[in-house]
Design an enzyme around this catalytic site. Sequence first.
Site, short mmCIF file in Angstrom:
data_model
loop_
_atom_site.label_atom_id
_atom_site.label_comp_id
_atom_site.label_asym_id
_atom_site.label_seq_id
_atom_site.Cartn_x
_atom_site.Cartn_y
_atom_site.Cartn_z
N THR A 136 27.84 33.92 46.05
CA THR A 136 27.54 34.32 44.68
C THR A 136 28.01 33.29 43.66
OG1 THR A 136 28.11 35.99 43.02
CG2 THR A 136 29.74 35.62 44.72
N ASP A 137 27.40 33.35 42.48
CA ASP A 137 27.86 32.47 41.39
C ASP A 137 29.19 32.94 40.81
OD1 ASP A 137 26.97 34.77 40.09
OD2 ASP A 137 25.63 33.73 38.70
N GLU A 138 29.60 34.18 41.15
CA GLU A 138 30.83 34.72 40.55
C GLU A 138 32.07 33.95 40.98
OE1 GLU A 138 31.34 38.87 40.20
OE2 GLU A 138 29.22 39.27 39.95
N TYR A 162 36.28 41.16 43.91
CA TYR A 162 35.05 40.84 44.64
C TYR A 162 34.83 39.32 44.69
CZ TYR A 162 30.07 39.74 45.13
OH TYR A 162 28.88 39.16 45.50
N LYS A 166 34.77 36.69 47.90
CA LYS A 166 33.63 35.82 48.24
C LYS A 166 34.07 34.35 48.22
CE LYS A 166 29.85 36.83 48.92
NZ LYS A 166 29.13 37.26 50.15
#
Length: 355
Positions: A136-138, A162, A166
């Site tokens: 993810t970009d997060e 989260y 990741k």
Amino acid sequence: MNLLVTGGCGFIGSNFVRQRLAGSDPLLPKLVNLDKLTYAGNPANLADCTHDPRYVFVQGDIGDPALVARLLAEHAIDAIVNFAAETHVDRSIDSPEPFVQTNVVGTLRLLNGARQHWTKLPEPRKSAFRFLHVSTDEVYGTLAPDGAPWNENCPYEPNSPYAASKAASDHLIRAFRHTYGLPTLTTNCSNNYGPYQFPEKLIPLVTLNALDGKPLPVYGDGGQIRDWLYVEDHCTAIWLVLQRGRLGETYNIGGLSEKRNLELVKTICALLDRKAPRADGSPHAALITFVQDRPGHDRRYAIDCAKIQRELGWAPRESFATGLEKTVDWYLAHLPWCREITEQRYAGERLGTKV
Ligand code: NAD
Ligand code: DAU
């Protein structure tokens, strides 16, 4: 290649499996879907694929080493695409541990299983083996309003449990490539939307609440920005990276479509005013309700996808306007799928509880 997809009963995984099984792809003799069926996994998402002789569904955990080893050997797996994860940021704030368990420990065990399988493969299957990790970009944190979109060289600054889980999994992928030479690839994608997204996420939540005349919860001032990508474009990108990505590389994938949350919610309301007007004629936007902000809420995400465009010729095909309208139409046409989740499997556990 025989493909192992993990988390294939979730939102993006099920779209990926359906896309791969569409038509008769000579490159795909077998597709095994390993899914634990958490609250977010729904076999009904792939009901139309179960009769395909190439498709095998196995309920199980990526963190179960014996099961993973058996599946890799029994089905002579040539490539793994790892979608399996706990994915909802709000849940990670309420309860981080399952996120570490699946996203970190589970990914580590899957990597271990892949490594043991790959080490024993004969050539040329060994050289052709691939492990693609969907991320993810997060992991990059949050962007200032005028900050340049994230490219693959940006530092990791995860802010939610989260995102941290990741990020940890991405580092494990990198370490397995560097230390053991496992042929890995990583993709970091922006916010997806489209059919089969679990209705705790913003777009389906707002669509379904609006149809039910329930409040539409907008966190904080609604000024947060996300970069939206239609799910089929993400799946196409993953397949391209799997086939032609350079080993050990990461590829950022984004929608080139930044929207403020409040603007997005108002757009959904306007679509519904046209497609499903309220009985009393009032606009759906009247249901918008500002609620307490998400703790540590990232303000802006945006992806620079120049690398995948340049190296693999990928670009998003769906515009946000057409993609969002298709998505709203899909939810309107699949209300029984939604109701089964919101009224039975999910039983209002979180939906609407923020209001
Ligand atoms: P989802 O929550 O809809 O589905 C996750 C799936 O994984 C479910 O089917 C669930 O049952 C399964 N799963 C969970 N734990 C498991 C385990 N231990 N073993 C086996 N299966 C397990 O998620 P999604 O939105 O489809 O996201 C898929 C992947 O893409 C995730 O890795 C996520 O981090 C990443 N991603 C998502 C987005 C997005 O906008 N949704 C964007 C970028 C990246
Ligand atoms: O950026 C990619 C990520 O996108 C993925 O890695 C995650 O798995 C996925 O869940 C998604 O994370 P977000 O937190 O951005 O998605 P969500 O749909 O939960 O929220 C989108 C934005 O809308 C976010 O700024 C929070 C806000 N929001 C969300 C909900 C559920 C609201 O304002 N109200 C809501 O009720």
